[in-house]
Design an enzyme around this catalytic site. Structure first.
Site, short mmCIF file in Angstrom:
data_model
loop_
_atom_site.label_atom_id
_atom_site.label_comp_id
_atom_site.label_asym_id
_atom_site.label_seq_id
_atom_site.Cartn_x
_atom_site.Cartn_y
_atom_site.Cartn_z
N LYS A 82 0.84 -1.20 0.00
CA LYS A 82 0.00 0.00 0.00
C LYS A 82 0.89 1.25 0.00
O LYS A 82 1.55 1.56 0.97
CB LYS A 82 -0.93 0.06 1.21
CG LYS A 82 -2.08 1.03 0.92
CD LYS A 82 -2.66 1.73 2.13
CE LYS A 82 -1.88 2.87 2.65
NZ LYS A 82 -1.81 4.06 1.79
N GLY A 113 -4.81 3.32 -1.72
CA GLY A 113 -5.91 3.58 -0.79
C GLY A 113 -5.50 4.48 0.35
O GLY A 113 -4.35 4.92 0.45
N GLY A 147 -4.76 5.22 4.21
CA GLY A 147 -4.26 4.48 5.36
C GLY A 147 -5.27 4.36 6.48
O GLY A 147 -5.46 3.28 7.05
N GLY A 155 -6.00 0.70 6.67
CA GLY A 155 -4.80 0.34 7.44
C GLY A 155 -5.10 -0.72 8.47
O GLY A 155 -4.37 -1.71 8.61
N GLU A 168 9.67 1.66 10.67
CA GLU A 168 10.69 2.67 10.33
C GLU A 168 10.00 4.02 10.45
O GLU A 168 9.19 4.39 9.59
CB GLU A 168 11.20 2.46 8.91
CG GLU A 168 11.83 1.11 8.65
CD GLU A 168 13.17 0.91 9.36
OE1 GLU A 168 13.76 1.90 9.82
OE2 GLU A 168 13.59 -0.24 9.46
N CYS A 190 13.74 11.10 6.38
CA CYS A 190 13.53 10.73 7.79
C CYS A 190 14.82 10.78 8.59
O CYS A 190 14.81 11.11 9.76
CB CYS A 190 12.91 9.35 7.87
SG CYS A 190 13.83 8.17 6.90
N GLU A 219 9.96 16.60 14.82
CA GLU A 219 10.36 16.39 13.44
C GLU A 219 9.63 17.41 12.55
O GLU A 219 8.39 17.47 12.56
CB GLU A 219 9.99 14.97 13.02
CG GLU A 219 10.46 14.64 11.63
CD GLU A 219 10.11 13.20 11.24
OE1 GLU A 219 8.95 12.82 11.40
OE2 GLU A 219 11.02 12.51 10.76
P1 NAD Z 1 2.13 8.75 7.49
O1 NAD Z 1 2.40 7.96 8.71
O2 NAD Z 1 1.04 9.72 7.51
O3 NAD Z 1 1.82 7.78 6.25
C1 NAD Z 1 2.69 6.72 5.90
C2 NAD Z 1 1.86 5.58 5.36
O4 NAD Z 1 1.06 5.07 6.39
C3 NAD Z 1 0.90 5.98 4.24
O5 NAD Z 1 0.88 4.95 3.28
C4 NAD Z 1 -0.43 6.05 4.96
O6 NAD Z 1 -1.52 5.80 4.12
C5 NAD Z 1 -0.28 4.94 5.97
N1 NAD Z 1 -1.14 5.04 7.13
C6 NAD Z 1 -1.62 6.15 7.73
N2 NAD Z 1 -2.39 5.80 8.80
C7 NAD Z 1 -2.38 4.45 8.86
C8 NAD Z 1 -2.96 3.50 9.73
N3 NAD Z 1 -3.73 3.86 10.77
N4 NAD Z 1 -2.73 2.18 9.50
C9 NAD Z 1 -1.95 1.79 8.47
N5 NAD Z 1 -1.39 2.64 7.61
C10 NAD Z 1 -1.58 3.96 7.81
O7 NAD Z 1 3.54 9.40 7.15
P2 NAD Z 1 3.89 10.37 5.95
O8 NAD Z 1 3.43 11.73 6.32
O9 NAD Z 1 3.44 9.79 4.67
O10 NAD Z 1 5.49 10.28 5.96
C11 NAD Z 1 6.29 11.07 6.74
C12 NAD Z 1 6.78 10.34 7.95
O11 NAD Z 1 7.44 9.14 7.59
C13 NAD Z 1 7.82 11.13 8.70
O12 NAD Z 1 7.55 11.07 10.08
C14 NAD Z 1 9.13 10.43 8.39
O13 NAD Z 1 10.13 10.57 9.35
C15 NAD Z 1 8.68 9.03 8.28
N6 NAD Z 1 9.63 8.27 7.48
C16 NAD Z 1 10.43 7.35 8.09
C17 NAD Z 1 11.37 6.65 7.37
C18 NAD Z 1 12.25 5.62 8.01
O14 NAD Z 1 12.82 4.80 7.31
N7 NAD Z 1 12.39 5.62 9.31
C19 NAD Z 1 11.50 6.87 6.00
C20 NAD Z 1 10.69 7.83 5.41
C21 NAD Z 1 9.75 8.52 6.15
#
Ligand code: NAD
Length: 473
Positions: A170, A201, A203, A207, A245, A279, A379
């Site tokens: 996803k 879709g 999240g 999710g 992650e 990140c 962050e």
């Molecule tokens: P986000 O958590 O909003 O979304 C990430 C993914 O999670 C999306 O696909 C989203 O649809 C899904 N999602 C959201 N709610 C969910 C739920 N309840 N259950 C399952 N899936 C769900 O994050 P974002 O805004 O897209 O990305 C930015 C964040 O990601 C930052 O905090 C960044 O640090 C982190 N990040 C971490 C790494 C790493 O490797 N540690 C890498 C890149 C980004």
């Protein structure tokens, strides 16, 4: 605008059981790029069932077959590289040169590295009275964010395929296009039905269904800490492995006596790349108080190269942020920095007229940031560098570790030996020393609230396996 009307389930393009769609918007100019289906809970169930059915045969294939499959997919990715680049430029506003070099070619190369590792799992560890073997864990749900959408995808898909797992993918709402192209590539490569399923879709809508499904064995999630917690909660009742992650607030210690020009240039580049949406970005630059003004001077010189512009121009180094929402979040943090008394060296909330249609934020540097300020603790995920002065190295290490996160860190010291001593004291999953860069052969993952588990390299591969001990009498 392009319409993608189907999901990829069980080796076929199928309509969603729902009628909702997601709109993909180009953050550089606010134009609509594409519509994609928003999968439903029923679609989740079909995809998981397909992955479960495919697992028995796929996990029994040889590592040589799976390595060959990864190379075959990578070859077609190379052949369709321009499509992948354009998908990333248009949906996240990534500058085309960076999209080509890092977001796409880098991702293809890293994907191939898992073909080379597949044979690792054939190795049995022999002990006096037992042997240890590693077996594919099962059906894996792979959930990704939008900032390095293809790299993050192959960082999960590569080890899953190498290990013999089947997957339901996803992508993030903002950047689903490269995943749909990859599904088409998977189809073109005759990957067995059900091994790879792709659901676009929302999240928060699907999710929970993905992460709690009883037939899913593992969830690998990259994204925000908040969503990562929800994923773990949904997965807990069925005791799945959850690899998280998550976010970061990584420190970068410039030690007394370090080559300031090289050290500051490295730090400025690190935070400005991908408009600060990395990140592991080194967002907190810790510098000796007695060289603060020299550091500021160098940083201001360096940042002048990072003027934001049109992502389609091959000379552009910095594009917009990934969305207007992300732009708003970052501007709110800049506001907090100003209100809490940090000294704004450049950037800030104002935008030149020519950038106003897009989700741009000017490269921003704050100095005299103190460890308790909001911008030093949370962050930001934008092109905002916080320079924090320190008195002694012990104080620098204490400030560096004073965070709920622990994803990455860096040290620039007088030499490698001094850098290694400091690195040993930092509580983070990685430490880059003397100007080193991200390495996809090295394990990557977080201490503390930056996550659980590791991606990339052999450690990343083994996340997708169960360990079995076979004990002799
Ligand atoms: P986000 O958590 O909003 O979304 C990430 C993914 O999670 C999306 O696909 C989203 O649809 C899904 N999602 C959201 N709610 C969910 C739920 N309840 N259950 C399952 N899936 C769900 O994050 P974002 O805004 O897209 O990305 C930015 C964040 O990601 C930052 O905090 C960044 O640090 C982190 N990040 C971490 C790494 C790493 O490797 N540690 C890498 C890149 C980004």
């Amino acid at each position: 605008m392009k319409n993608y009307i189907q999901l990829y389930i069980n080796g076929d393009w199928v309509a969603s059981t729902g009628d909702q769609t997601l709109t993909v918007v180009n953050p550089a100019n606010s134009e609509v790029v594409a519509q994609v289906p928003a999968a439903t809970v029923d679609d989740v169930d079909s995809a998981v069932k397909a992955a479960k059915k495919a697992f028995a045969n796929f996990s029994a294939t040889s590592s040589a077959y799976r390595a060959g499959l990864i190379h075959k997919i990578a070859d077609v990715m190379e052949a369709r590289k321009d499509e992948l680049i354009q998908a990333i430029v248009n949906s996240m506003g990534c500058p085309v040169a960076f999209a080509d070099d890092i977001q796409v070619q880098g991702a293809i190369d890293s994907f191939r590295s898992f073909a080379d590792l597949a044979g690792e799992l054939d190795k049995q560890e022999q002990h006096d009275a037992f042997i240890t073997v590693h077996e594919a864990i099962g059906v894996c749900v792979l959930i990704n964010p939008w900032n390095y959408p293809l790299s993050q995808l192959v960082g999960k898909l590569g080890p899953a395929l190498a290990a013999g797992c089947t997957v339901v993918i996803k992508p993030a709402e903002q950047t689903p296009l490269q995943d749909l192209i990859l599904a088409d590539i998977i189809h073109q490569c005759d990957v067995p039905d059900g091994v790879v399923n792709v659901l676009t879709g929302v999240g928060r809508d699907i999710g929970e269904a993905l992460c709690s499904h009883p037939d899913v064995d593992m969830v690998s999630f990259t994204g925000s800490t908040l969503a990562g917690i929800k994923v773990a909660q949904a997965a807990a009742p069925t005791v799945k492995r959850v690899c998280q992650e998550l976010g970061g607030k990584s420190p970068y210690i410039i030690a007394p006596g370090a080559d300031l020009n090289a050290a500051v240039k490295y730090g400025v580049e690190d935070i400005m790349i991908n408009s600060g949406q990395t990140c592991s970005a080194l967002t907190r630059m810790l510098v000796p108080r007695d060289v603060l003004s020299e550091v500021e001077h160098i940083a201001l010189n360096m940042v002048s190269a990072w003027t934001p512009g049109d992502p389609n121009n091959p000379d552009t180094l910095m594009g917009p942020l990934s969305s207007k929402l992300q732009q708003e979040r970052v501007l709110t943090y800049i506001d907090a920095g100003i209100k809490e008394g940090a000294r704004l060296l450049c950037g800030g909330k104002k935008l030149p007229e020519y950038l106003k249609n897009g989700a741009y934020v000017m490269p921003t540097i704050f100095s005299d940031v103190t460890p308790n300020m909001t911008i030093a603790r949370e962050e930001i995920f934008g092109p905002v560098l916080c320079i924090i002065p320190y008195g002694s190295l012990d104080e620098a290490i204490q400030i560096a570790n004073d965070t709920v996160y622990g994803l990455s860190s860096a040290v620039y010291a007088t030499d490698k030996e001094q850098a290694l001593k400091i690195a040993a004291q930092l509580k983070a999953g990685q430490c880059l020393i003397q100007g080193a860069y991200f390495n996809t052969h090295a394990p990557f993952g977080g201490y503390k609230q930056s996550g659980n588990g590791r991606e990339w390299g052999v450690e990343g591969l083994k996340e997708y396996t169960e360990t079995k001990a076979i004990i002799f009498q």
